[in-house]
Design an enzyme around this catalytic site. Structure first.
Site, PDB file in Angstrom:
ATOM      1  N   SER A   1       0.839  -1.194   0.000  1.00 59.99           N
ATOM      2  CA  SER A   1       0.000   0.000   0.000  1.00 59.99           C
ATOM      3  C   SER A   1       0.874   1.244   0.000  1.00 59.99           C
ATOM      4  O   SER A   1       2.039   1.206   0.380  1.00 59.99           O
ATOM      5  CB  SER A   1      -0.947  -0.002   1.203  1.00 59.99           C
ATOM      6  OG  SER A   1      -0.469   0.873   2.201  1.00 59.99           O
ATOM      7  N   LYS A   2       0.259   2.351  -0.426  1.00 60.67           N
ATOM      8  CA  LYS A   2       0.988   3.615  -0.497  1.00 60.67           C
ATOM      9  C   LYS A   2       1.573   3.987   0.847  1.00 60.67           C
ATOM     10  O   LYS A   2       2.590   4.651   0.923  1.00 60.67           O
ATOM     11  CB  LYS A   2       0.029   4.733  -0.918  1.00 60.67           C
ATOM     12  CG  LYS A   2      -0.275   4.719  -2.386  1.00 60.67           C
ATOM     13  CD  LYS A   2      -1.251   5.830  -2.737  1.00 60.67           C
ATOM     14  CE  LYS A   2      -1.974   5.392  -3.989  1.00 60.67           C
ATOM     15  NZ  LYS A   2      -3.156   5.991  -4.360  1.00 60.67           N
ATOM     16  N   ARG A   3       0.890   3.581   1.900  1.00 56.90           N
ATOM     17  CA  ARG A   3       1.328   3.976   3.234  1.00 56.90           C
ATOM     18  C   ARG A   3       2.408   3.063   3.800  1.00 56.90           C
ATOM     19  O   ARG A   3       3.009   3.361   4.809  1.00 56.90           O
ATOM     20  CB  ARG A   3       0.124   4.046   4.171  1.00 56.90           C
ATOM     21  CG  ARG A   3      -0.689   5.314   3.966  1.00 56.90           C
ATOM     22  CD  ARG A   3      -2.072   5.200   4.559  1.00 56.90           C
ATOM     23  NE  ARG A   3      -2.849   4.178   3.888  1.00 56.90           N
ATOM     24  CZ  ARG A   3      -3.472   4.359   2.717  1.00 56.90           C
ATOM     25  NH1 ARG A   3      -3.411   5.526   2.123  1.00 56.90           N
ATOM     26  NH2 ARG A   3      -4.150   3.390   2.150  1.00 56.90           N
ATOM     27  N   ASP A   4       2.642   1.936   3.140  1.00 59.52           N
ATOM     28  CA  ASP A   4       3.684   1.017   3.576  1.00 59.52           C
ATOM     29  C   ASP A   4       5.042   1.719   3.550  1.00 59.52           C
ATOM     30  O   ASP A   4       5.409   2.271   2.518  1.00 59.52           O
ATOM     31  CB  ASP A   4       3.748  -0.129   2.553  1.00 59.52           C
ATOM     32  CG  ASP A   4       3.551  -1.459   3.208  1.00 59.52           C
ATOM     33  OD1 ASP A   4       4.257  -1.690   4.201  1.00 59.52           O
ATOM     34  OD2 ASP A   4       2.713  -2.240   2.729  1.00 59.52           O
TER      35      ASP A   4
END
Ligand code: GLU
Ligand code: ZN
Length: 494
Positions: free
Chosen positions: A262-265
């Site tokens: 995910s982008k937030r990873d």
């Protein structure tokens, strides 16, 4: 799989400038870039910044900086312009307004007055009844009275695109033939009630205006493709597009635990890779392997080779796993492939503040140049250089109790004493002579070289692991080396 048309290739990379780019986005950029370069085509770089709430000038600048750092060049877009300028959607609002009006006029779109609550409750009911739960076409054919009534209630309509009542089929460049039935692709919003155009409209409108021939993007956007094809057909009818582009959807990238990255990873953040000292060419090499392969027996290659070999038809539709270890190993190979001068230069950021713990005046370029070739073969990422050479530029070696305890065993003082005497008599212009001195000291105490050099290494560098020891001592110099061994001996005696 269908092959690429003979017409000139025009592809686009069109991110939203929402801060720190993630590696999935970089892979999309890379495949578009490689595809364009392979076919001698045009890469259009377009900024999808219509979401004023999320997009900022700062993230726009960050995005451009990232693209430049990665080494991408584009043929049309920010900073260079082109025949379809401007390339920032925030500057193309008039076009979208105009197209939306034409779609409404021609009946390809209509005003939808449904409130969110109404949509939600009808969706619930449809679900409960086992019917398709997408938009139900409520406002497709409103009477004039009904519109007047809604308007009197103060309702502000959105603009909704009217999907055709027939299946949409296309041949995906990666996945082959795909068909979407009307139940699965309901009419969808293209302009908000406040007049703001949505991604669903601006993206295909710009692809059409910019004469994009191939749309290569992530699998997460697959469901928007039938909508965009229908919109394209309407645009063609209105004379606003030439032909529907070909589509290719790149596989998902899976992270830890086999979950979609995910982008937030943290693992997904491009900035993290920059800060850790990945080389752009190493990172791009690795990212190209997420869904594609160069050859069965070669994982390491340069961008020129990638461009030469890249074919979208070879992209594998199955999810690709992001393997940090492999990414680092490939980067290490690229570090080794650098010209040593280039390596010396590229390490500079990690030899100064905020990464380096020594004062700028204590940095000795001659020592750095002497040690660099020995460091080059050992790094996975450039940031590792700081800890590997700090013994050269700090007044004292770093103090690390665990390393000390590990290397300083019973009898280390005797060994160090002998090693000091032999090093004092060695030829300091030859690392080989320094090695022989420590080897001979070890022999006197019944120790093999590996065991004999451990206390020397910790006394001099503070660490149990590091660059080749004898080259390190040679660069550090006789006086400092002997003084550090003396200090260790004093500490052992205390
Ligand atoms: N701006 C869109 C995104 O960042 C582009 C998607 C596309 O390639 O169509 O996801
Ligand atoms: Zn409606």
């Amino acid at each position: 799989m269908s092959s690429v048309a003979s017409a000139p290739v025009r592809v686009r990379f069109c991110p939203s400038p929402t801060g720190n780019p993630h590696v999935g986005l970089v892979r999309t950029a890379l495949f578009n870039w490689a595809f364009a370069r392979h076919h001698g085509g045009t890469l259009v770089f377009r900024i999808e910044d219509t979401d004023a709430a999320r997009d900022s000038e700062e993230s726009y600048a960050q995005l451009l900086d990232s693209m430049r750092w990665l080494g991408f060049d584009w043929d049309e877009g920010p900073e260079i312009g082109g025949p379809h300028a401007p390339y920032r959607q925030s500057q193309r609002m008039d076009l979208y307004k105009d197209v939306a009006a034409k779609l409404l006029d021609a009946g390809h779109a209509y005003h939808c007055y449904c409130s969110q609550e109404e949509l939600d409750s009808r969706r619930e009911a449809a679900r409960a009844a086992g019917r398709p739960s997408g938009y139900d076409g409520h406002c497709r054919a409103l009477s004039a009275e009904r519109v007047a009534e809604y308007t009197a209630q103060g309702r502000e309509p959105i603009v909704r695109f009217r999907m055709p009542d027939e299946p949409i089929t296309f041949t995906d460049l990666v996945r082959g033939e795909m068909t979407f039935t009307p139940e699965n692709v309901p009419d969808y919003g293209i302009v908000r009630a406040n007049g703001a155009p949505l991604y669903t409209l601006v993206n295909p409108v710009d692809d059409a205006a910019m004469e994009i021939t191939h749309v290569l993007r992530g699998e997460d956007l697959l469901s928007s493709t039938p909508r965009q094809i229908a919109l394209y057909r309407a645009l063609i009818e209105l004379g606003l597009a030439q032909s529907v582009p070909e589509f290719g959807h790149l596989p998902y990238v899976m992270g830890e635990g086999n979950k979609k990255l995910s982008k937030r990873d943290p693992q997904a953040s491009l900035n993290l890779y920059r800060e850790r000292g990945f080389l752009p060419e190493g990172l791009l090499n690795y990212l190209s392997l997420l869904g594609w392969s160069f050859s069965a027996d070669q994982d390491v290659f340069g961008t020129a080779e990638l461009v030469e070999a890249f074919d979208i038809a070879d992209v594998n539709p199955n999810p690709a796993r992001f393997d940090l270890k492999k990414c680092e190993a490939i980067n290490a190979d690229h570090i080794r492939m650098l010209d040593v001068k280039d390596f010396t230069e590229r390490c500079r950021p990690w030899l100064a503040a905020p990464f380096a713990p020594w004062a700028p005046e204590d940095f000795d370029p001659a020592k750095w140049e002497a040690i660099a070739p020995h460091a080059q073969t050992r790094l996975k990422v450039l940031s590792e250089i700081t800890d590997n050479v700090d013994f050269l530029f700090l007044a004292e070696p770093v103090s690390d109790e665990a390393s000390w305890a590990k290397a300083m065993k019973e009898g280390s003082d005797a060994l160090l004493g002998t090693a000091r005497a032999k090093l004092a008599a060695a030829d300091w212009s030859s690392a080989e002579s320094l090695k022989e001195a420590v080897l001979a000291a070890g022999e006197e105490h019944g120790l093999k070289l590996g065991k004999a050099q451990a206390p020397v290494r910790v006394a001099v560098t503070g660490r149990t692991v590091g660059l080749p020891l004898f080259e390190s001592l040679e660069v550090l110099g006789k006086d400092t080396t002997l003084a550090r061994i003396d200090a260790a001996l004093a500490r052992l005696a205390a």
